[in-house]
Design a protein around this motif. Sequence first.
Motif, PDB file in Angstrom:
ATOM      1  N   LEU A   1      -8.801   3.054  -0.474  1.00 57.85           N
ATOM      2  CA  LEU A   1      -7.708   3.607  -1.275  1.00 57.85           C
ATOM      3  C   LEU A   1      -7.956   5.074  -1.600  1.00 57.85           C
ATOM      4  O   LEU A   1      -7.036   5.898  -1.540  1.00 57.85           O
TER       5      LEU A   1
ATOM      6  N   PHE B   1      -7.398   7.053   1.628  1.00 57.45           N
ATOM      7  CA  PHE B   1      -5.967   7.146   1.911  1.00 57.45           C
ATOM      8  C   PHE B   1      -5.300   8.131   0.956  1.00 57.45           C
ATOM      9  O   PHE B   1      -4.406   8.895   1.349  1.00 57.45           O
TER      10      PHE B   1
ATOM     11  N   ILE C   1       4.913   8.711   0.754  1.00 59.22           N
ATOM     12  CA  ILE C   1       4.419   7.575   1.539  1.00 59.22           C
ATOM     13  C   ILE C   1       5.595   6.838   2.175  1.00 59.22           C
ATOM     14  O   ILE C   1       5.558   6.471   3.357  1.00 59.22           O
TER      15      ILE C   1
ATOM     16  N   THR D   1       4.640   1.335   4.192  1.00 58.12           N
ATOM     17  CA  THR D   1       4.680   1.137   2.739  1.00 58.12           C
ATOM     18  C   THR D   1       4.363  -0.304   2.370  1.00 58.12           C
ATOM     19  O   THR D   1       3.623  -0.563   1.424  1.00 58.12           O
TER      20      THR D   1
ATOM     21  N   PHE E   1       0.670  -0.863   2.794  1.00 58.45           N
ATOM     22  CA  PHE E   1      -0.038  -0.229   1.677  1.00 58.45           C
ATOM     23  C   PHE E   1       0.043  -1.090   0.418  1.00 58.45           C
ATOM     24  O   PHE E   1      -0.967  -1.309  -0.274  1.00 58.45           O
TER      25      PHE E   1
ATOM     26  N   TYR F   1      -2.904  -2.983  -1.700  1.00 64.13           N
ATOM     27  CA  TYR F   1      -3.005  -2.725  -3.142  1.00 64.13           C
ATOM     28  C   TYR F   1      -3.007  -4.040  -3.927  1.00 64.13           C
ATOM     29  O   TYR F   1      -3.807  -4.232  -4.857  1.00 64.13           O
TER      30      TYR F   1
ATOM     31  N   ILE G   1      -4.481   7.341  -5.600  1.00 65.96           N
ATOM     32  CA  ILE G   1      -3.675   7.980  -4.563  1.00 65.96           C
ATOM     33  C   ILE G   1      -3.196   9.368  -4.997  1.00 65.96           C
ATOM     34  O   ILE G   1      -3.338  10.335  -4.253  1.00 65.96           O
TER      35      ILE G   1
END
Length: 429
Positions: A26, A29, A299, A308, A311, A315, A370
Motif C-alpha cells: 500500500l 502504491f 486512481i 479501482t 485496489f 484494501y 496513499i
Amino acid sequence: MKQQTAQTKTKRGTPDFQLLILTLLLVGFGLVMVFSSSSSIAIANKSFNNDALFFTKKQLMWAVIGLVGMFFAMNIRFNKYKKLYAPFFLLTTVLLLIVLVAGKKVNGARSWIEIIGFSVQPAEFAKIAIILYLAALITKKGERFRDLKTGYIPVLVIVGFIAGLIMLQPDFGTCFILVATCGLVIYAGGASMKHIMGSILLVVLGGALALGANALFSSMSSPDDSSTVSVNEVKQNYKMGRIQAFLDPLSDPTDGSLNLYRSLVAIGDGGITGSGIGQGTMKLHYLPNAYNDFIFSVIGEELGFVGTALFLLVYLYFIWRGIIVSLRCPDPFGTLVGIGIMGLIAIQAFINIGGVTQTIPVTGVTLPFISYGGTSLFVMMVAMGILLSISRTNNLDVIKEEKTKSVTVQTQTRTSPALRSRESIRRIR
C-alpha cells in the motif's frame, strides 16, 4: 546448548507477514500515485522548483522514516504500551495545546507546527494516543467500565477533551474520525449500549445547538463590522457549499460543487480499464489537491473500474487481516488496540473515498497510506508497527502450543510400546 539457542530465537515470535507485506504494498502504491498525481503540477510551478519529483521525494522521505518507526514499534513488546501510553498521551495533549497558540494555518485550520524543521500535525498523533489510552483504561477498569459514573463518564470526558482541542483548530474531519474510532473501541470494550446511544444523542444535540448558536451569532453581528461579517459569511458559505455539492454536484459546477463535480468526472472518465498510470488529464490543474484529498479520483481515472476494484479488494483484505490479528490476541489490551487501529484506517478510508464519490459530504481527509501527507503516513506506519508487535505475540503462543503438542506426542511414543507397534504396522502396510 542447541535447545537454548532455539528457545532464544523463538522467544519473540514472528510478525504476521501477510499484514507486513500488504502494508508495504500500500505504501509503495501510494508513492506511485503521488508521483502520477503531482508531477505535472510540480514541474510547471516555480514554488516547487519545477521538479516533477518534488512531492514524491518528500513522501518517500516520510515513508523511510515511517518504515524505521514501524520496525521500531514492531520490536517493542505490545504489553509495554500499557506503560508507554501515558507519556505519549500527555505529550500529544501538550502539542495540541501548542498548535492552538503557535500553529501554522493551512486551508483555514491552525493544525500544523514546526518541529526540528519538519511540519507535523499533532492531531494525527492524537488518533493513536487516544486509542492506546482508551485500551489501557478500559482493560484496567474491567467490569467497572460498564458503570456509568465510575467507568463510562471518565472515558467520555477524555475523548471529549481531545476532540474539543481538535475542533478548536478547527478540523472537523479529523475530529469526526477520532470520535468514531473512540466509539468503536468503547463498544468493543464492552460498554453498555444504553450509554452509547445516550452519548450519540448528546453529540447530535450538542452539534445542533452549536450550529444554531453560530447562525444566530452571525445574524446578530454588527453590520458596521464589515470584516467580521465577511469572515462569518465566508465560513458559512464554505460549509453550506460542501453540503450543497453533496446534495447536487451539478447545481453550480463553477463554484461550491466544483471539486466534487470534477472528481466525479475523473472517475467517470476512467471507464473500465482506465487511461493508464500517468495518463490522466483531470489532475492537470483541474482537480484540486489531486495528490492529497482527491487522490482516489486519480486512481479511478487512471486505473478504471478494474484497477479501482482490485485496489479496494486489497484494501478490504488488509483491514480484514488486521482485525483477525487483533481478535487472536489473548490480551484484551492488544485486542482493543488492534481494533482501534484497523477501525481508524477503515473509517478514514471510508470518509475519504465516500467524499470524492458523493457517498458522504467532502471533509478533506487523506486516504491512509496513499495520499500525500508526511505526518499521516508516519503515524499510520507506526500504528501498523504496534499491530505487528501484537501479531508477534500471537505467533509466539502458536509456537508454544506446537511445542507442547510435540513434547506430549514424544512422551506418549516413548511410554507406549503399543503405539509404536501400530505405527510400525502402518508403515509396513
